[in-house]
Write a protein that holds these residues in place. Structure first.
Motif, PDB file in Angstrom:
ATOM      1  N   PRO A   1       0.833  -1.209   0.000  1.00 12.45           N
ATOM      2  CA  PRO A   1       0.000   0.000   0.000  1.00 12.45           C
ATOM      3  C   PRO A   1       0.871   1.265   0.000  1.00 12.45           C
ATOM      4  N   GLY A   2       0.575   2.176  -0.904  1.00 16.53           N
ATOM      5  CA  GLY A   2       1.302   3.440  -0.994  1.00 16.53           C
ATOM      6  C   GLY A   2       2.670   3.334  -1.658  1.00 16.53           C
TER       7      GLY A   2
ATOM      8  N   GLY B   1       7.461  -2.781  -8.439  1.00 21.76           N
ATOM      9  CA  GLY B   1       7.324  -2.179  -7.123  1.00 21.76           C
ATOM     10  C   GLY B   1       8.700  -1.785  -6.621  1.00 21.76           C
ATOM     11  N   MET B   2       8.898  -0.506  -6.345  1.00 18.46           N
ATOM     12  CA  MET B   2      10.225  -0.014  -5.999  1.00 18.46           C
ATOM     13  C   MET B   2      10.694  -0.483  -4.621  1.00 18.46           C
ATOM     14  N   THR B   3       9.778  -0.836  -3.733  1.00 21.49           N
ATOM     15  CA  THR B   3      10.154  -1.322  -2.413  1.00 21.49           C
ATOM     16  C   THR B   3      10.048  -2.834  -2.342  1.00 21.49           C
ATOM     17  N   SER B   4       8.916  -3.379  -2.767  1.00 24.18           N
ATOM     18  CA  SER B   4       8.674  -4.816  -2.670  1.00 24.18           C
ATOM     19  C   SER B   4       9.397  -5.609  -3.753  1.00 24.18           C
ATOM     20  N   ARG B   5       9.803  -4.932  -4.829  1.00 16.65           N
ATOM     21  CA  ARG B   5      10.419  -5.567  -6.003  1.00 16.65           C
ATOM     22  C   ARG B   5       9.449  -6.514  -6.699  1.00 16.65           C
ATOM     23  N   THR B   6       8.154  -6.285  -6.486  1.00 15.27           N
ATOM     24  CA  THR B   6       7.128  -7.054  -7.174  1.00 15.27           C
ATOM     25  C   THR B   6       7.144  -6.648  -8.638  1.00 15.27           C
ATOM     26  N   VAL B   7       7.125  -7.632  -9.535  1.00 18.34           N
ATOM     27  CA  VAL B   7       7.154  -7.374 -10.969  1.00 18.34           C
ATOM     28  C   VAL B   7       5.896  -7.958 -11.601  1.00 18.34           C
TER      29      VAL B   7
END
Length: 153
Positions: free
Chosen positions: A99-100, A140-146
């Motif tokens: 989130p965010g 995702g820049m924090t989670s590294r979710t692609v």
């Protein structure tokens, strides 16, 4: 279309706010409205259509980077031909982000498998960028979710 021996040069300066200053062979292109980066393609098409010839376009960004290309006039539609409806743009959406979290859109130029040690080294020829049909990914820049998104052919 006859290509002139010497091409007209279109200079485009883009300021930090994305506002364009355009001149053709040193003569400023007057406009009563403010033109932004979103108007660039239309402005260049208008210039090439008016001249009826290709032009050399030199773009200078506010950060000092430059881009140069040769642009030809748009191909006119045959008389009486109807324009096909423009298909809707596919929406880019992804899930699994925090989130965010800031989510970036990246363009994949080339893919390569890593070697047995998990290393990869890519050498890209300049023409590859113009000819590649890669894909887009949301990262995702924090989670590294692609989340991959393959552009339609």
């Amino acid at each position: 279309m006859k290509v002139p021996i010497v091409l007209s040069v279109v200079h485009v300066a883009i300021d930090a706010d994305g506002v364009l200053a355009v001149d053709v062979d040193g003569v400023p292109l007057d406009s009563e409205q403010t033109r932004t980066r979103d108007h660039l393609r239309h402005v260049i098409d208008e210039i090439t259509s008016d001249l009826g010839a290709p032009v050399r376009v030199e773009v200078r960004e506010a950060d000092g980077s430059t881009f140069t290309d040769v642009v030809t006039p748009p191909t006119p539609a045959p008389a009486g031909a109807e324009q096909p409806p423009t298909p809707p743009r596919p929406a880019l959406a992804g899930a699994g982000f925090r989130p965010g979290e800031e989510v970036a859109l990246a363009y994949v130029v080339v893919r390569q498998n890593a070697d047995a040690e998990g290393n990869a080294s890519l050498n890209l020829p300049p023409a590859l960028i113009a000819a590649t049909r890669g894909g887009l990914v949301l990262l995702g820049m924090t989670s590294r979710t692609v989340t991959p998104f393959e552009a339609p052919a």
